[in-house]
Design an enzyme around this catalytic site. Sequence first.
Site, short mmCIF file in Angstrom:
data_model
loop_
_atom_site.label_atom_id
_atom_site.label_comp_id
_atom_site.label_asym_id
_atom_site.label_seq_id
_atom_site.Cartn_x
_atom_site.Cartn_y
_atom_site.Cartn_z
N CYS A 90 0.84 -1.21 0.00
CA CYS A 90 0.00 0.00 0.00
C CYS A 90 0.87 1.25 0.00
O CYS A 90 1.71 1.42 0.87
CB CYS A 90 -0.92 -0.01 1.22
N CYS A 128 0.45 3.33 3.43
CA CYS A 128 0.85 2.82 4.74
C CYS A 128 2.18 3.45 5.17
O CYS A 128 3.02 3.81 4.33
CB CYS A 128 0.96 1.29 4.70
N HIS A 159 -4.15 0.43 8.06
CA HIS A 159 -4.66 0.17 6.72
C HIS A 159 -6.10 -0.36 6.75
O HIS A 159 -6.86 -0.17 5.79
CB HIS A 159 -3.74 -0.85 6.03
N ASN A 188 -13.48 9.82 -1.09
CA ASN A 188 -14.13 8.78 -1.88
C ASN A 188 -13.87 7.47 -1.17
O ASN A 188 -12.72 7.09 -0.98
CB ASN A 188 -13.55 8.69 -3.29
N SER A 205 -9.10 4.16 -5.19
CA SER A 205 -8.19 3.16 -5.71
C SER A 205 -7.53 2.35 -4.59
O SER A 205 -6.89 1.35 -4.84
CB SER A 205 -7.11 3.84 -6.56
N HIS A 224 -7.03 1.99 2.06
CA HIS A 224 -6.46 2.70 3.21
C HIS A 224 -7.29 3.96 3.51
O HIS A 224 -7.59 4.72 2.59
CB HIS A 224 -5.00 3.09 2.90
N HIS A 244 -8.39 7.34 3.76
CA HIS A 244 -7.78 8.61 3.37
C HIS A 244 -8.78 9.47 2.61
O HIS A 244 -9.77 8.97 2.10
CB HIS A 244 -6.54 8.37 2.48
N GLN A 282 -9.03 13.58 0.40
CA GLN A 282 -8.26 14.52 -0.40
C GLN A 282 -8.68 15.95 -0.09
O GLN A 282 -9.79 16.19 0.37
CB GLN A 282 -8.46 14.24 -1.89
ZN LIG Z 1 -2.35 1.19 3.70
#
Ligand SMILES: [Zn+2]
Length: 342
Positions: free
Chosen positions: A50, A53, A113, A153, A161, A164, A166, A168
């Site tokens: 990833c 990570c 993750h 998203n 995609s 993990h 996250h 933006q």
């Molecule tokens: Zn990750």
Amino acid sequence: MLDLTRHPHRRYNPLSREWVLVSPHRTDRPWQGQMEEVIRDVQPEFDPQCYLCPGNARVGGVRNPPYTATFVFENDFAALRPDTPAGKLDEGGLLVAEAEQGIARVVCFSPRHDLTIARMEVDGIRQVVDTWTSQYLELGALPFVNWVQIFENRGAQMGASNPHPHGQIWANRSAPNESRKEGVAQREYHTDHAGCLLCDYLALEIKSGERLICANDSFYALIPFWAIWPFETMLISKRHTTGMDDFKDAERTGLADILKRVTIIYDKLFQVSFPYSMGFHQKPTDGRAHPEWHFHGHFYPPLLRSATIRKFLVGYELLAMPQRDITAESAAQRLRDLAGSA
Ligand SMILES: [Zn+2]
Ligand SMILES: [Zn+2]
Ligand SMILES: [Zn+2]
């Protein structure tokens, strides 16, 4: 007599000033369309492959630090760049373009993750809220940044995609379409009514209760009267706040808490890690006060009737106007029942 639970009707969105067609009589029609594959989402705490990570290398070769809370970096494939030269094109008002300066960053919510907002502790989400707030202030202070868009998203169906956790942040010079529409509507309402559009709307929703999902001391979560997506929700601050920078300490924690509540309800709805696009609308960072802006969040989840049946915006939606079958009131009832069973 118009019965909103039975008759086709259109509903007005006073924030975007657009209409949605509601067809409540169609909810029983059989489904013969696409089934989305259910992905049983079991992720490891750390994935050596990833790029988000801690300690792993990203595509450009940069290595992430061994971060232990939230982590922010410039997007390696940024849609906006700060060094874009100025310039314009205008041929008779028909071929119009202008350079757009901006910055795109990625915010990792946690080093873990395998977490999602629904599975993070409120303390951890509160750290994400603090990071969003400092990013809003830092990016908003740049002279060429007038709008800071924070979003997430979640899930492959929404184009994420990487699982993990996250989000933006895209910050740029010109107000994007949605914020421009909402800004104009709130400003004109403020002038015409000497009050705030969303404060007045929230008062109506509290009075009716029909579309409320859950609440805490600082926020309400509800399905807006004009929702397009089946389980679209809005988070609206109880107090009139123009942006995250206005929040009191308890309101930052309140936002973290309501995010966790809503995402837990979503996950319960179809027994799946619920996909969505989510983000916040707050005042522009153009140096003006913007008392008309009321902080709020939008969740746009694609799922319609199960983990495997999603809503598409196609034919009529693309050519005419958005349309939904299940009413906002019955969708809110389902989510509210799940909130009760928390
Ligand atoms: Zn990750
Ligand atoms: Zn307000
Ligand atoms: Zn909005």
